[in-house]
Enzyme design. Structure first.
Site, PDB file in Angstrom:
ATOM      1  CG  ASP A  26       4.607  39.889  -3.912  1.00 27.68           C
ATOM      2  OD1 ASP A  26       3.523  39.504  -3.415  1.00 27.68           O
ATOM      3  OD2 ASP A  26       5.720  39.447  -3.581  1.00 27.68           O
ATOM      4  CB  ALA A  66      -1.525  29.909  -3.645  1.00 27.31           C
ATOM      5  CE1 TYR A  84      -2.189  25.239  -0.905  1.00 28.31           C
ATOM      6  CE2 TYR A  84      -3.000  23.028  -0.425  1.00 28.31           C
ATOM      7  CZ  TYR A  84      -2.857  24.084  -1.297  1.00 28.31           C
ATOM      8  OH  TYR A  84      -3.383  24.006  -2.565  1.00 28.31           O
ATOM      9  CE  LYS A  89      -4.694  27.477  -2.622  1.00 25.76           C
ATOM     10  NZ  LYS A  89      -4.710  28.245  -3.869  1.00 25.76           N
ATOM     11  CG  PHE A 149      -9.983  15.417  -5.748  1.00 31.95           C
ATOM     12  CD1 PHE A 149     -10.963  16.407  -5.880  1.00 31.95           C
ATOM     13  CD2 PHE A 149     -10.116  14.518  -4.705  1.00 31.95           C
ATOM     14  CE1 PHE A 149     -12.044  16.478  -4.993  1.00 31.95           C
ATOM     15  CE2 PHE A 149     -11.202  14.578  -3.828  1.00 31.95           C
ATOM     16  CZ  PHE A 149     -12.161  15.560  -3.967  1.00 31.95           C
ATOM     17  CG  ASN A 150      -3.721  14.020  -5.531  1.00 37.15           C
ATOM     18  OD1 ASN A 150      -4.745  14.063  -4.851  1.00 37.15           O
ATOM     19  ND2 ASN A 150      -2.536  13.838  -5.000  1.00 37.15           N
ATOM     20  NE  ARG A 163       2.827  13.278   2.537  1.00 41.82           N
ATOM     21  CZ  ARG A 163       2.784  13.717   1.283  1.00 41.82           C
ATOM     22  NH1 ARG A 163       3.876  14.190   0.709  1.00 41.82           N
ATOM     23  NH2 ARG A 163       1.673  13.652   0.582  1.00 41.82           N
ATOM     24  N   GLY A 174      -0.618  13.301   8.426  1.00 40.74           N
ATOM     25  CA  GLY A 174      -1.631  14.143   7.764  1.00 40.74           C
ATOM     26  C   GLY A 174      -2.141  13.599   6.440  1.00 40.74           C
TER      27      GLY A 174
HETATM   28  N1  UDP Z   1       3.589   9.882  -1.769  1.00 40.32           N
HETATM   29  C1  UDP Z   1       4.570   8.947  -1.459  1.00 40.32           C
HETATM   30  N2  UDP Z   1       5.874   9.333  -1.554  1.00 40.32           N
HETATM   31  C2  UDP Z   1       6.252  10.583  -1.920  1.00 40.32           C
HETATM   32  C3  UDP Z   1       5.247  11.525  -2.268  1.00 40.32           C
HETATM   33  C4  UDP Z   1       3.928  11.136  -2.177  1.00 40.32           C
HETATM   34  O1  UDP Z   1       4.271   7.819  -1.091  1.00 40.32           O
HETATM   35  O2  UDP Z   1       7.456  10.872  -1.961  1.00 40.32           O
HETATM   36  C5  UDP Z   1       2.173   9.507  -1.669  1.00 40.32           C
HETATM   37  C6  UDP Z   1       1.417  10.332  -0.637  1.00 40.32           C
HETATM   38  O3  UDP Z   1       1.462   9.713   0.633  1.00 40.32           O
HETATM   39  C7  UDP Z   1       0.017  10.371  -1.218  1.00 40.32           C
HETATM   40  C8  UDP Z   1       0.244  10.277  -2.729  1.00 40.32           C
HETATM   41  O4  UDP Z   1       1.567   9.785  -2.900  1.00 40.32           O
HETATM   42  O5  UDP Z   1      -0.703   9.238  -0.843  1.00 40.32           O
HETATM   43  C9  UDP Z   1       0.135  11.607  -3.436  1.00 40.32           C
HETATM   44  O6  UDP Z   1       0.957  12.546  -2.783  1.00 40.32           O
HETATM   45  P1  UDP Z   1       1.274  13.965  -3.372  1.00 40.32           P
HETATM   46  O7  UDP Z   1       2.247  14.631  -2.430  1.00 40.32           O
HETATM   47  O8  UDP Z   1       1.642  13.853  -4.800  1.00 40.32           O
HETATM   48  O9  UDP Z   1      -0.127  14.723  -3.315  1.00 40.32           O
HETATM   49  P2  UDP Z   1      -1.126  14.965  -2.075  1.00 40.32           P
HETATM   50  O10 UDP Z   1      -2.116  13.842  -2.126  1.00 40.32           O
HETATM   51  O11 UDP Z   1      -0.327  14.985  -0.822  1.00 40.32           O
HETATM   52  O12 UDP Z   1      -1.728  16.273  -2.421  1.00 40.32           O
END
Ligand code: UDP
Length: 323
Positions: free
Chosen positions: A50, A74, A140, A144, A168-169, A281, A283
């Protein structure tokens, strides 16, 4: 030998696999709190440790001949970080600080850090370049950015050289289906879309269809985990040849909406997604897309995977998950 923290996690395990395929010797350090032991490469050395335990960590670092560190370990749930910031500041910031301190004490100078585009918060300009102001909007992302700041100061004071990679994603899975994306709970869009296709009663909630985007849903830049892994290997090469730290975005430069993801998933899998519109959602910025010029210039990196292939590899994993 290269030390990889979080090598039992999603992006860490894919990077370890690629490093080992290229002949590197790897030591994985992971506490298996959120990673999977099945994801640890059979050819990697492994220490269950850890990062919060400085003494054990220092012993591990002294036990092996480590030339460079790639730091993934993380916690990475935005919602959880809002509800329990203490957990995040401790695990991410204190844990990373221990690691950075231990490797610096040992005289290790090469460090690749797993950062995030969420350090930009709600960006003023999209596509987002590295010169965009960093204004994280959740704990979070703040952890970072704090770690990036620690690295910057350790560079100035002690000559620790680093590459901070702002992802990014991250999406998709290994093409052979041996390792993939598993989170508990799963919060990421692509796995949730695929689950809604095969698991009875699983319905995807689309978070908002009233954004200022062409179809009203949020736009993100989905980057294949193997493209991320490749960038880490290039970052290690960079550190072998340069002594200046650098911060680099990793994204494809293409934006896809939540509806695009659903439509492409339906096309790839020939199945119907089960989804319902929900409110936004908190944020979630409307659009996050990378300007990836710097990654191309500095690392010679070009992402190879298109969205269909990303979903194809995620689908293969989803149908035959090993953990
Ligand atoms: N999203 C959604 N429903 C979910 C999870 C994600 O509509 O159950 C949307 C979220 O609002 C964002 C995109 O999918 O626009 C990607 O979300 P994710 O949580 O995968 O990654 P993030 O962009 O938050 O890091």
């Amino acid at each position: 030998m290269i030390l990889v923290t979080g090598g039992a996690g999603y992006i860490g395990s894919h990077t370890v696999k690629m490093l080992i395929d290229r002949g590197k010797e790897i030591l994985v350090v992971d506490n298996l709190s959120r990673g999977f032991k099945e994801a640890i490469h059979p050819k990697a050395s492994f220490e269950n440790a850890d990062l919060l335990d400085f003494e054990t960590l220092s012993k591990v670092i002294n036990k092996y001949e480590i030339e460079a560190v790639v730091h993934f370990a993380a916690f990475a749930y935005v919602g959880e970080s809002v509800e329990n910031p203490q957990l995040y500041y401790n695990n991410n910031v204190v844990g990373s600080f221990n690691l950075i301190k231990a490797v610096t004490t040992k005289g290790i100078k090469k460090f690749v850090f797993s950062s995030t585009c969420s350090t930009y918060g709600n960006p003023i300009q999209v596509p987002i370049s590295e010169t965009e102001t960093t204004k994280p909007i959740n704990p979070y992302a703040k952890t970072k950015l704090m770690i990036e700041n620690i690295l910057e100061d350790f560079n100035t004071a002690y000559g620790l050289n680093y590459v901070a990679l702002r992802y990014f994603n991250a999406a998709g899975c290994s093409e052979d289906g041996d390792i993939g994306e598993s989170h508990n709970p799963e919060t990421h869009l692509i796995p949730l879309v695929l689950q809604s296709m095969t698991e009875k009663g699983k319905q995807l909630k689309v978070f908002g269809d009233d954004y200022d985007t062409p179809d009203g849903t949020c736009i993100r830049d989905y980057i294949h985990v193997n493209d991320l892994a490749d960038a880490h290997i290039r970052a290690l090469d960079y550190l072998n040849n340069n002594d200046k730290p650098v911060v680099i975005n990793l994204g494809t430069g293409d934006g896809n909406s939540v509806k695009d993801i659903i439509n492409t998933s339906e096309k790839v899998t020939e199945k119907k997604a089960n989804y319902v519109m929900n409110p936004r959602r908190p944020g979630d910025p409307a659009i996050l897309v990378a300007d990836n010029k710097k990654a191309k210039e500095v690392l010679g990196w070009t992402p190879k995977y298109k969205l269909e292939k990303i979903i194809e590899t995620a689908w293969k994993w989803h149908l035959n998950k090993k953990y």
